[in-house]
Scaffold this motif. Sequence first.
Motif, short mmCIF file in Angstrom:
data_model
loop_
_atom_site.label_atom_id
_atom_site.label_comp_id
_atom_site.label_asym_id
_atom_site.label_seq_id
_atom_site.Cartn_x
_atom_site.Cartn_y
_atom_site.Cartn_z
N PHE A 84 0.87 -1.18 0.00
CA PHE A 84 0.00 0.00 0.00
C PHE A 84 0.91 1.23 0.00
CE2 PHE A 84 -2.35 -3.41 2.20
CZ PHE A 84 -3.43 -3.51 1.34
N THR A 85 1.05 1.83 -1.14
CA THR A 85 2.09 2.84 -1.34
C THR A 85 1.78 4.19 -0.71
OG1 THR A 85 1.08 3.35 -3.49
CG2 THR A 85 2.91 1.77 -3.47
N ASP A 86 0.50 4.47 -0.42
CA ASP A 86 0.15 5.81 0.06
C ASP A 86 -0.13 5.89 1.55
OD1 ASP A 86 0.39 6.50 -2.56
OD2 ASP A 86 -1.63 7.33 -2.80
N THR A 87 0.00 4.80 2.28
CA THR A 87 -0.24 4.84 3.72
C THR A 87 0.97 5.46 4.43
OG1 THR A 87 0.63 2.60 4.00
CG2 THR A 87 -1.76 2.83 3.66
N ALA A 88 0.84 5.65 5.74
CA ALA A 88 1.90 6.32 6.50
C ALA A 88 2.00 5.71 7.89
CB ALA A 88 1.61 7.82 6.59
N HIS A 89 3.03 6.12 8.63
CA HIS A 89 3.14 5.71 10.02
C HIS A 89 3.86 6.81 10.80
CE1 HIS A 89 7.27 4.60 8.87
NE2 HIS A 89 7.58 4.58 10.17
N THR A 90 3.78 6.69 12.10
CA THR A 90 4.49 7.63 12.97
C THR A 90 5.53 6.86 13.77
OG1 THR A 90 4.34 9.25 14.77
CG2 THR A 90 2.76 7.42 14.82
N PRO A 91 6.70 7.45 13.99
CA PRO A 91 7.71 6.79 14.83
C PRO A 91 7.38 6.86 16.32
CG PRO A 91 8.51 8.92 14.07
CD PRO A 91 7.22 8.68 13.36
N ASP A 92 6.34 7.65 16.68
CA ASP A 92 5.99 7.77 18.10
C ASP A 92 4.60 8.40 18.25
OD1 ASP A 92 5.77 8.31 20.86
OD2 ASP A 92 7.93 8.50 21.05
N PRO A 93 3.55 7.60 18.46
CA PRO A 93 2.20 8.15 18.62
C PRO A 93 2.08 9.11 19.81
CG PRO A 93 2.11 5.78 18.29
CD PRO A 93 3.55 6.12 18.51
N LYS A 94 2.79 8.80 20.89
CA LYS A 94 2.74 9.66 22.08
C LYS A 94 3.27 11.06 21.77
CE LYS A 94 2.68 10.67 26.57
NZ LYS A 94 1.45 10.91 27.32
#
Length: 418
Positions: A189-199
């Motif tokens: 899924f090429t357009d999704t994202a993530h965060t290195p730290d939700p907090k």
Amino acid sequence: MENQVVIVGAGIIGLATALHLQKFGYQVTVVDKNGIGAGASFGNAGHFATEQVFPLADPELLLKVPQMLCDPLGPFRIKFNYFYKAIPWFVRFMREMLPEKRIKNSTSIAVLNSQAIKEMQILLEYCNRPELIQQNGSFLVFESTPVKEVERKYQAYKSTGIPVTFLTSKDLHELEPSLSPDIQFALYFTDTAHTPDPKLICEALAAKVIENGGEIRQLDVTEINFQHEQVLLNGNASFKAKRVTLKAEKAVIAAGAWSKSLLEDLGYKVPLEAERGYHLMLNHHSQLKRPVTSYERKCIITPMTEGTRIAGMVEFGGMELEATKGISNRFLVHGKALLPELKSISSSDEQEEWMGFRPSLPDSLPVFGSTKHENVFVNFGHQHLGLTWSAITGKLVAQKMSDQKVDFDLTPYNINRF
């Protein structure tokens, strides 16, 4: 009192709503009994899952439930002494499996997903923390699933307009060489994202709320009343051991799984279930560049600033029963199978096991917008997509409260749909 609003809930939903309201000129006070980002906003998988356009109420799930419940390493559990309490929710959940309901709910999910990452990027730019969202895509990987089934899943996603690429094992390992060679196929899924730290996202939003003149207080709101067109929120300030009453022109209930009890006092019977989720945080920095979800194992591995997080558990047990022991073993078994570099980690190594409550509704849609009380608004019930939908639903609620033109039709998400 003009343009004064109290937001109940200092998770990512409440904080995003607060920032958007400040942009429209509101004086904002955010209250929470546990502090900033203390619940599911802290413990989620860190994945902006805009590929998830299909409601959780899937008829195919019915055939898989018995096996999942019997599997000690499975992703689904029901606490024995909570089973009967959960029956009404499951009855509603099964009704949402009807084809016409699934199509309607999927469409409403896709509408929110279409702007979710963009709105979070805008919000984090506003907070001067754009690095807290990384749009590198994500993988759904398959170890033993027949290729025809993988292709069927691929076509299902593609038919909804989701940007997705079918990968062979060779293709996948060129992008993520540290993954297990047992993985045969993947959907990228090429357009999704993530965060290195939700907090850190919660803390960044909170800092901006305060910078803009807002206030964040620790308060356990237990009662909502009205007086002379004002909202009165009564609660306990545990650190001072005294009763506190806040007055405001308007209020937003964004308290996640705790929203249900507050709204019952206002006459709403919302079928909200506190779906218990777990994660295991390893003090190990993997070579992964993006989140990896296993189709068979129903877990997700996300690279984060503080190490590697493995998540993906659904447990029905309410909010009072203790966390189930031994979940970390499940995560370690699956994590090691997917990511061989974890094999050197033992159960005694430094790690953190966490449990939190996802506010889940049978139709997989959140509740946000206005209520029958003209000065009370809501924004909760985001199930597995709280991180994903926080910025977009916060914006829509702020538009509605401010009598601005709203980007989307809010009817599918209205509290009166139940």
